[in-house]
Design a protein around this motif. Structure first.
Motif, PDB file in Angstrom:
ATOM      1  N   THR A 158       0.858  -1.178   0.000  1.00 13.76           N
ATOM      2  CA  THR A 158       0.000   0.000   0.000  1.00 13.76           C
ATOM      3  C   THR A 158       0.892   1.225   0.000  1.00 13.76           C
ATOM      4  OG1 THR A 158      -1.614  -1.207   1.342  1.00 13.76           O
ATOM      5  CG2 THR A 158      -1.873   1.179   1.211  1.00 13.76           C
ATOM      6  N   ARG A 181       8.562   5.611   5.443  1.00 10.27           N
ATOM      7  CA  ARG A 181       8.208   6.947   4.935  1.00 10.27           C
ATOM      8  C   ARG A 181       9.405   7.449   4.152  1.00 10.27           C
ATOM      9  NH1 ARG A 181       8.363  12.412   6.741  1.00 10.27           N
ATOM     10  NH2 ARG A 181       6.538  13.545   6.016  1.00 10.27           N
ATOM     11  N   THR A 202       3.550   0.770   2.913  1.00 14.02           N
ATOM     12  CA  THR A 202       3.235  -0.289   3.877  1.00 14.02           C
ATOM     13  C   THR A 202       3.314  -1.622   3.149  1.00 14.02           C
ATOM     14  OG1 THR A 202       1.735   1.190   5.068  1.00 14.02           O
ATOM     15  CG2 THR A 202       1.551  -1.158   5.532  1.00 14.02           C
ATOM     16  N   ASP A 227       0.639   5.362   0.338  1.00 18.29           N
ATOM     17  CA  ASP A 227      -0.138   6.561   0.632  1.00 18.29           C
ATOM     18  C   ASP A 227       0.734   7.770   0.340  1.00 18.29           C
ATOM     19  OD1 ASP A 227      -2.455   5.241   1.668  1.00 18.29           O
ATOM     20  OD2 ASP A 227      -1.324   4.817   3.498  1.00 18.29           O
ATOM     21  N   ILE A 228       0.279   8.624  -0.569  1.00 15.59           N
ATOM     22  CA  ILE A 228       1.014   9.845  -0.867  1.00 15.59           C
ATOM     23  C   ILE A 228       0.648  10.870   0.193  1.00 15.59           C
ATOM     24  CG2 ILE A 228       1.354  11.718  -2.519  1.00 15.59           C
ATOM     25  CD1 ILE A 228       0.770   9.655  -4.737  1.00 15.59           C
ATOM     26  N   GLU A 229       1.631  11.260   1.000  1.00 12.32           N
ATOM     27  CA  GLU A 229       1.399  12.224   2.067  1.00 12.32           C
ATOM     28  C   GLU A 229       1.438  13.653   1.559  1.00 12.32           C
ATOM     29  OE1 GLU A 229       4.178  11.328   5.193  1.00 12.32           O
ATOM     30  OE2 GLU A 229       2.961   9.643   5.898  1.00 12.32           O
ATOM     31  N   MET A 253       5.893   9.904   0.581  1.00  8.42           N
ATOM     32  CA  MET A 253       4.893   8.840   0.670  1.00  8.42           C
ATOM     33  C   MET A 253       5.204   7.869   1.797  1.00  8.42           C
ATOM     34  SD  MET A 253       5.712   6.638  -2.693  1.00  8.42           S
ATOM     35  CE  MET A 253       7.352   6.334  -3.240  1.00  8.42           C
ATOM     36  N   LYS A 254       4.158   7.182   2.204  1.00  2.98           N
ATOM     37  CA  LYS A 254       4.290   6.133   3.207  1.00  2.98           C
ATOM     38  C   LYS A 254       4.004   4.808   2.525  1.00  2.98           C
ATOM     39  CE  LYS A 254       1.972   4.491   7.245  1.00  2.98           C
ATOM     40  NZ  LYS A 254       0.938   4.765   8.218  1.00  2.98           N
TER      41      LYS A 254
END
Length: 185
Positions: free
Chosen positions: A55, A165, A78, A57-59, A75-76
């Motif tokens: 996964t 991250r 996972t 996630d664009i922070e 991005m993070k």
């Protein structure tokens, strides 16, 4: 004192026994002596590769350079997988139980096997320290031979999760000579 406490109160970082003995010998991960962190875990079906759920996630979008066609993101990432040879103890259900940093280095992670970062995801500018946890879903039957009572969770039913991250830089090249009669993603 000889008084009993609920097993869910064992190793929960709160002293329920007067002497604090419910918080002793609280090793989250049980690693077999023959375990080698250089070897990836076996897939449930040994003929298939190990499945790693990913996964992203664009922070934040840090910069967009339209002249040089460069995009910078934070991005993070996972990554989730199962390691059936590991056993975990006294986990909190339906949550990420974070593994201590000194234990992470003794476990296999997909990050150890990722090579050619720049070819895969662009240029990695900075990589922040990552965390690793076990997501507890299913408890196993207790080990009656163990002198200390623990709730056990097997690695085949409870996934490991690695959190990273990072800041990355992507170069985007577009051939616009045929625009608008072509497709780009």
């Amino acid at each position: 004192s000889g008084h009993c406490i609920a097993i869910r109160n064992r190793c929960d970082n709160q002293k329920h026994c007067f002497d604090g003995s419910d918080e002793e010998f609280c090793d989250l991960v049980r690693i077999p002596t023959w375990y080698n962190a250089a070897n990836p875990p076996e897939s449930p079906d040994q003929n298939d590769p190990l499945e790693i759920l990913t996964t992203i996630d664009i922070e934040s979008i840090d910069s967009i350079d339209t002249v040089n066609m460069v995009l910078e993101l934070t991005m993070k990432l996972t990554l989730e997988w199962y390691d059936k040879v590991l056993t975990f103890s006294n986990l909190a259900q339906d949550t990420n139980n974070m593994i201590p940093n000194d234990k992470i280095s003794t476990l296999w992670t997909p990050m150890n096997d990722m090579t050619q970062w720049n070819a895969i995801i662009g240029e990695v500018k900075t990589e922040k320290h990552y965390g690793m946890g076990v997501y507890a879903t299913t408890a196993a039957k207790p080990d009656v031979s163990d002198p200390i009572e623990n709730r056990l969770f097997d690695g085949a039913s409870n996934p490991l999760r690695l959190f990273v991250r990072m800041k990355t830089k992507y170069s985007c090249t577009f051939d616009v000579s045929r625009f608008p009669f072509d497709e780009h993603e």
